[in-house]
Scaffold this motif. Sequence first.
Motif, PDB file in Angstrom:
ATOM      1  N   ALA A   1       0.866  -1.163  -0.050  1.00 33.08           N
ATOM      2  CA  ALA A   1       0.047  -0.112  -0.033  1.00 33.08           C
ATOM      3  C   ALA A   1       0.835   1.243   0.116  1.00 33.08           C
ATOM      4  O   ALA A   1       0.651   2.274  -0.781  1.00 33.08           O
ATOM      5  N   VAL A   2       1.961   1.150   0.928  1.00 29.05           N
ATOM      6  CA  VAL A   2       3.073   2.434   0.615  1.00 29.05           C
ATOM      7  C   VAL A   2       3.494   2.519  -0.522  1.00 29.05           C
ATOM      8  O   VAL A   2       3.612   3.742  -1.110  1.00 29.05           O
ATOM      9  N   ALA A   3       3.804   1.427  -1.369  1.00 24.29           N
ATOM     10  CA  ALA A   3       4.238   1.333  -2.665  1.00 24.29           C
ATOM     11  C   ALA A   3       3.396   2.254  -3.660  1.00 24.29           C
ATOM     12  O   ALA A   3       3.779   3.076  -4.352  1.00 24.29           O
ATOM     13  N   ALA A   4       2.285   2.007  -3.204  1.00 24.35           N
ATOM     14  CA  ALA A   4       1.077   2.551  -4.167  1.00 24.35           C
ATOM     15  C   ALA A   4       0.975   3.937  -3.908  1.00 24.35           C
ATOM     16  O   ALA A   4       0.889   4.866  -4.949  1.00 24.35           O
TER      17      ALA A   4
ATOM     18  N   LEU B   1      11.427   7.429   4.209  1.00 23.98           N
ATOM     19  CA  LEU B   1      12.485   7.439   3.862  1.00 23.98           C
ATOM     20  C   LEU B   1      13.063   6.934   2.372  1.00 23.98           C
ATOM     21  O   LEU B   1      13.708   7.135   1.673  1.00 23.98           O
ATOM     22  N   ALA B   2      12.144   6.066   1.831  1.00 26.31           N
ATOM     23  CA  ALA B   2      12.136   5.339   0.427  1.00 26.31           C
ATOM     24  C   ALA B   2      11.971   6.584  -0.351  1.00 26.31           C
ATOM     25  O   ALA B   2      12.603   6.828  -1.440  1.00 26.31           O
TER      26      ALA B   2
ATOM     27  N   ALA C   1       9.277   7.411  -9.543  1.00 25.62           N
ATOM     28  CA  ALA C   1       8.638   6.189  -9.026  1.00 25.62           C
ATOM     29  C   ALA C   1       9.529   4.963  -8.888  1.00 25.62           C
ATOM     30  O   ALA C   1       9.502   4.274  -7.729  1.00 25.62           O
ATOM     31  N   GLU C   2      10.172   4.657  -9.841  1.00 26.75           N
ATOM     32  CA  GLU C   2      11.165   3.660  -9.979  1.00 26.75           C
ATOM     33  C   GLU C   2      12.247   3.795  -9.068  1.00 26.75           C
ATOM     34  O   GLU C   2      12.715   2.677  -8.428  1.00 26.75           O
ATOM     35  N   HIS C   3      12.764   4.908  -8.770  1.00 22.78           N
ATOM     36  CA  HIS C   3      13.605   4.949  -7.735  1.00 22.78           C
ATOM     37  C   HIS C   3      13.214   4.848  -6.364  1.00 22.78           C
ATOM     38  O   HIS C   3      13.946   4.144  -5.501  1.00 22.78           O
TER      39      HIS C   3
ATOM     40  N   LEU D   1      12.349   1.482  -1.592  1.00 22.63           N
ATOM     41  CA  LEU D   1      11.497   0.648  -0.627  1.00 22.63           C
ATOM     42  C   LEU D   1      11.923  -0.755  -0.668  1.00 22.63           C
ATOM     43  O   LEU D   1      11.954  -1.193   0.514  1.00 22.63           O
ATOM     44  N   ARG D   2      12.128  -1.100  -1.710  1.00 24.82           N
ATOM     45  CA  ARG D   2      12.501  -2.657  -1.733  1.00 24.82           C
ATOM     46  C   ARG D   2      14.021  -2.855  -0.743  1.00 24.82           C
ATOM     47  O   ARG D   2      14.250  -3.700  -0.027  1.00 24.82           O
TER      48      ARG D   2
END
Length: 192
Positions: free
Chosen positions: A82-85, A153-154, A174-176, A181-182
Amino acid sequence: MARWQPETAQRLVVAAVDLFTEQGYDATTVAQIAERAGVTKSTFFRHFPDKRELLVAGQETLSRLLAEGIAEAPADATPLEAVAAGLERASGAMGPANRELGPRLKAAVAASTELQERDALKSVGLAAAMTAALIDRGVPDPTAQLAAELGVLAFKRGYAEWSEGDRDDGRGLAEHALAALRDLRAATASLG
């Protein structure tokens, strides 16, 4: 001086960051910022209550976009999914002007304790918005707070890499941010 031109707030931010970098935050006046942006001092105050607030221009929008992305994530998404979204949604609003401003903004913040404090408050606000959105999804409070802090942080790490990195790599913000995040998710596994 023109008073109501398009992109006035953006011009004020760019003028301020340039002046902060050139002569320091403390030495820069509102009048100088307004003059550099080509507006009156009263126009400055229609957009910002003081020069400190220039640093957080767009924070409300960014917080809203992060929260909307989290809210719109699939129902079965994990907290970090969800954070990634949210990161994807917010990153989509950042354009070339944001990318160009990044390194200068970083330098201005690094040179001023007051701007460092304001930047820290901005991070707290972004984390609070994401935490609230995650809690609204039913995520328990401690998990929501941790996921939100990782998201902030991401975003910061991704933004730094995007704005300071290779302009020809074809990768967007977004990719960065998602790569950051990963990396952070993997790093949490080593915490034990």
